[in-house]
Design a protein around this motif. Sequence first.
Motif, PDB file in Angstrom:
ATOM      1  N   TYR A 181      -5.229 -45.025 -15.551  1.00 45.94           N
ATOM      2  CA  TYR A 181      -4.410 -46.165 -15.106  1.00 45.94           C
ATOM      3  C   TYR A 181      -3.350 -46.500 -16.149  1.00 45.94           C
ATOM      4  O   TYR A 181      -3.379 -45.996 -17.276  1.00 45.94           O
ATOM      5  N   GLU A 189       4.408 -43.196 -15.579  1.00 45.56           N
ATOM      6  CA  GLU A 189       3.132 -42.560 -15.270  1.00 45.56           C
ATOM      7  C   GLU A 189       3.139 -41.036 -15.320  1.00 45.56           C
ATOM      8  O   GLU A 189       2.128 -40.395 -14.998  1.00 45.56           O
ATOM      9  N   TYR A 208      -7.599 -42.402  -9.825  1.00 47.26           N
ATOM     10  CA  TYR A 208      -6.264 -42.655 -10.341  1.00 47.26           C
ATOM     11  C   TYR A 208      -5.753 -43.980  -9.779  1.00 47.26           C
ATOM     12  O   TYR A 208      -5.530 -44.116  -8.571  1.00 47.26           O
ATOM     13  N   LEU A 209      -5.557 -44.962 -10.655  1.00 48.38           N
ATOM     14  CA  LEU A 209      -5.146 -46.297 -10.223  1.00 48.38           C
ATOM     15  C   LEU A 209      -3.668 -46.574 -10.468  1.00 48.38           C
ATOM     16  O   LEU A 209      -3.161 -47.614 -10.065  1.00 48.38           O
ATOM     17  N   GLN A 211       0.193 -47.357 -11.726  1.00 48.27           N
ATOM     18  CA  GLN A 211       0.992 -48.257 -12.550  1.00 48.27           C
ATOM     19  C   GLN A 211       0.545 -49.714 -12.449  1.00 48.27           C
ATOM     20  O   GLN A 211      -0.078 -50.124 -11.469  1.00 48.27           O
ATOM     21  N   LEU A 213      -1.467 -52.186 -13.595  1.00 49.92           N
ATOM     22  CA  LEU A 213      -2.784 -52.699 -13.189  1.00 49.92           C
ATOM     23  C   LEU A 213      -3.197 -53.872 -14.076  1.00 49.92           C
ATOM     24  O   LEU A 213      -3.352 -53.709 -15.288  1.00 49.92           O
ATOM     25  N   LEU A 218      -8.753 -53.933 -13.575  1.00 48.44           N
ATOM     26  CA  LEU A 218      -9.308 -52.779 -14.276  1.00 48.44           C
ATOM     27  C   LEU A 218     -10.804 -52.981 -14.501  1.00 48.44           C
ATOM     28  O   LEU A 218     -11.604 -52.062 -14.248  1.00 48.44           O
ATOM     29  N   SER A 232      -5.413 -44.134 -20.627  1.00 51.11           N
ATOM     30  CA  SER A 232      -4.209 -44.927 -20.381  1.00 51.11           C
ATOM     31  C   SER A 232      -3.093 -44.514 -21.333  1.00 51.11           C
ATOM     32  O   SER A 232      -3.318 -43.795 -22.303  1.00 51.11           O
TER      33      SER A 232
END
Length: 293
Positions: A181, A189, A208-209, A211, A213, A218, A232
């Motif tokens: 993330y 990213e 995959y989380l 941009q 966040l 989180l 990260s």
Amino acid sequence: MSKYSIKDLEKITGVKAHTIRIWERRYGIIQPERSKTNIRSYSDSDLRKLLNISMLNSSGIKISHLAKLSSIDLEAKILELSRSNKSIGFHIEKLTLATVNFNEELFESILSKCVLESGMESTITEVLFPFFERIGVLWQVGSISPAQEHFISNLIRQKLFASIDSLSGKSVEGASKALIYLKEGELHEVGILFYNYILRRNGFSTLYLGQDLPFKDLVSAVNDYNPDYIISSFISPINAEDINVYLLSMEKSFKGIELMVTGLQLKQDGVEVPDSMKLITSPQKFKELLQLK
């Protein structure tokens, strides 16, 4: 139309300002506009021409010969050179030219050539990573516009998403899990997309989380997913004190999980990466830390 100082040209092309002045005076390769106080400024066409001349000169063609060629002739020689040249530096220069010109066709042709010759992973590691680090620095110092940086970022993101999609379903039963993330306010990213690709290719299960966040989200995702690794990156401008506070919050909140961080901002003075975290300094270092192929 953008305007560039001679220092901008030096940063983008790699040609020293002193050399640019000599080329102007002796060969008249470009003719800058001048302010009332005699300060030079250069146009997009000046930048394109200097990039082309710089690449051709680096390949061994004398500046005295290049100075006599028209812009069309210079482009023709660049195309001829691109068919035979396998130099990483040459590819990076061409990608920089594609960025300045918003030239998607040129970007696609150079990237396709690299992938055909070396494969996707080597292309990303040896060409796109150093290229994108260069673009990030140029963007931060104002030598390229946010629009140019976004243009090339999105093209690279598209390639990485396509490569990741091609690996769908390749994680193995009982595989290690990684959550990837970017913190709130962080939008760059490309790096973590590539690490996602490497992990997927090696059979990891990844969440995959993306941009921007928020930290509370989180925490929630970590509690639900229970990852073995959290990865990260810190690229956007942020002061050292704020980075240190954020890293300590990660360390305190995610005990028992391997934390891995990377990014340009971690190199600034005053940043202290906790000993419990692994610092990713390159794609090769990332693979070494995880004992990946």
